[in-house]
Design a protein around this motif. Sequence first.
Motif, PDB file in Angstrom:
ATOM      1  N   LEU A   1      -8.003  -7.122   4.688  1.00  0.00           N
ATOM      2  CA  LEU A   1      -8.799  -5.686   4.484  1.00  0.00           C
ATOM      3  C   LEU A   1      -7.871  -4.512   4.508  1.00  0.00           C
ATOM      4  O   LEU A   1      -7.972  -3.745   3.616  1.00  0.00           O
ATOM      5  N   ILE A   2      -6.817  -4.402   5.372  1.00  0.00           N
ATOM      6  CA  ILE A   2      -6.175  -3.577   5.412  1.00  0.00           C
ATOM      7  C   ILE A   2      -5.157  -3.273   4.031  1.00  0.00           C
ATOM      8  O   ILE A   2      -4.919  -2.348   3.459  1.00  0.00           O
ATOM      9  N   GLY A   3      -4.708  -4.652   3.467  1.00  0.00           N
ATOM     10  CA  GLY A   3      -4.114  -4.693   2.297  1.00  0.00           C
ATOM     11  C   GLY A   3      -5.023  -4.034   1.215  1.00  0.00           C
ATOM     12  O   GLY A   3      -4.571  -3.514   0.086  1.00  0.00           O
ATOM     13  N   MET A   4      -6.279  -4.420   1.245  1.00  0.00           N
ATOM     14  CA  MET A   4      -7.239  -3.930   0.101  1.00  0.00           C
ATOM     15  C   MET A   4      -7.419  -2.544   0.218  1.00  0.00           C
ATOM     16  O   MET A   4      -7.363  -1.753  -0.834  1.00  0.00           O
ATOM     17  N   ILE A   5      -7.406  -1.918   1.389  1.00  0.00           N
ATOM     18  CA  ILE A   5      -7.667  -0.650   1.486  1.00  0.00           C
ATOM     19  C   ILE A   5      -6.380   0.318   0.948  1.00  0.00           C
ATOM     20  O   ILE A   5      -6.406   1.090   0.516  1.00  0.00           O
ATOM     21  N   GLY A   6      -5.176  -0.313   1.552  1.00  0.00           N
ATOM     22  CA  GLY A   6      -3.940   0.440   1.073  1.00  0.00           C
ATOM     23  C   GLY A   6      -3.267   0.072  -0.197  1.00  0.00           C
ATOM     24  O   GLY A   6      -2.413   0.750  -0.736  1.00  0.00           O
ATOM     25  N   GLY A   7      -3.818  -1.118  -0.809  1.00  0.00           N
ATOM     26  CA  GLY A   7      -3.557  -1.444  -2.155  1.00  0.00           C
ATOM     27  C   GLY A   7      -2.204  -1.968  -2.237  1.00  0.00           C
ATOM     28  O   GLY A   7      -1.566  -1.740  -3.134  1.00  0.00           O
ATOM     29  N   SER A   8      -1.524  -2.617  -1.265  1.00  0.00           N
ATOM     30  CA  SER A   8      -0.427  -3.297  -1.235  1.00  0.00           C
ATOM     31  C   SER A   8      -0.756  -4.813  -1.067  1.00  0.00           C
ATOM     32  O   SER A   8      -1.421  -5.303  -0.236  1.00  0.00           O
ATOM     33  N   SER A   9       0.183  -5.474  -1.984  1.00  0.00           N
ATOM     34  CA  SER A   9       0.165  -6.937  -1.755  1.00  0.00           C
ATOM     35  C   SER A   9       1.149  -7.463  -0.768  1.00  0.00           C
ATOM     36  O   SER A   9       0.889  -8.828  -0.615  1.00  0.00           O
ATOM     37  N   THR A  10       1.970  -7.009   0.050  1.00  0.00           N
ATOM     38  CA  THR A  10       2.912  -7.359   1.205  1.00  0.00           C
ATOM     39  C   THR A  10       1.940  -7.695   2.096  1.00  0.00           C
ATOM     40  O   THR A  10       2.185  -8.882   2.694  1.00  0.00           O
ATOM     41  N   TYR A  11       0.655  -7.325   2.522  1.00  0.00           N
ATOM     42  CA  TYR A  11      -0.132  -7.539   3.435  1.00  0.00           C
ATOM     43  C   TYR A  11      -0.649  -8.914   3.121  1.00  0.00           C
ATOM     44  O   TYR A  11      -0.882  -9.851   4.132  1.00  0.00           O
ATOM     45  N   PHE A  12      -1.122  -9.336   1.909  1.00  0.00           N
ATOM     46  CA  PHE A  12      -1.365 -10.585   1.375  1.00  0.00           C
ATOM     47  C   PHE A  12      -0.445 -11.483   1.795  1.00  0.00           C
ATOM     48  O   PHE A  12      -0.693 -12.931   2.288  1.00  0.00           O
ATOM     49  N   GLU A  13       0.702 -11.523   1.666  1.00  0.00           N
ATOM     50  CA  GLU A  13       1.762 -12.642   2.097  1.00  0.00           C
ATOM     51  C   GLU A  13       1.975 -12.702   3.498  1.00  0.00           C
ATOM     52  O   GLU A  13       2.010 -13.659   3.944  1.00  0.00           O
ATOM     53  N   ALA A  14       2.087 -11.409   4.122  1.00  0.00           N
ATOM     54  CA  ALA A  14       1.887 -11.803   5.628  1.00  0.00           C
ATOM     55  C   ALA A  14       0.781 -12.467   6.183  1.00  0.00           C
ATOM     56  O   ALA A  14       0.814 -13.243   7.182  1.00  0.00           O
TER      57      ALA A  14
END
Length: 89
Positions: free
Chosen positions: A50-63
């Motif tokens: 969710l944080i990755g979706m809000i921030g728009g960063s793909s790094t969160y998905f890898e984490a």
Amino acid sequence: MIEVALNIAAIAIALALLCNGWRLFRGPALGDRILALDTMVINVIALILLIGMIGGSSTYFEAALVLAMVGFVSTVAYCKLLLRGNIVE
């Protein structure tokens, strides 16, 4: 509208983490504590996504993917330790 839905989902997942924390510390049996810890890992993965979706960063998905792999292996290893007394046979 999507931002509001993502914020509501983040609040709901944070609430679920609090409930899991309560079960982790107050669980009547060891099995309940293991399940609470595994569920907390799943909820943290969802929160990271969710944080990755809000921030728009793909790094969160890898984490989140790395945490999912580590969480699964650690849950299996801990259950094996409790059932058999050792992890490596």
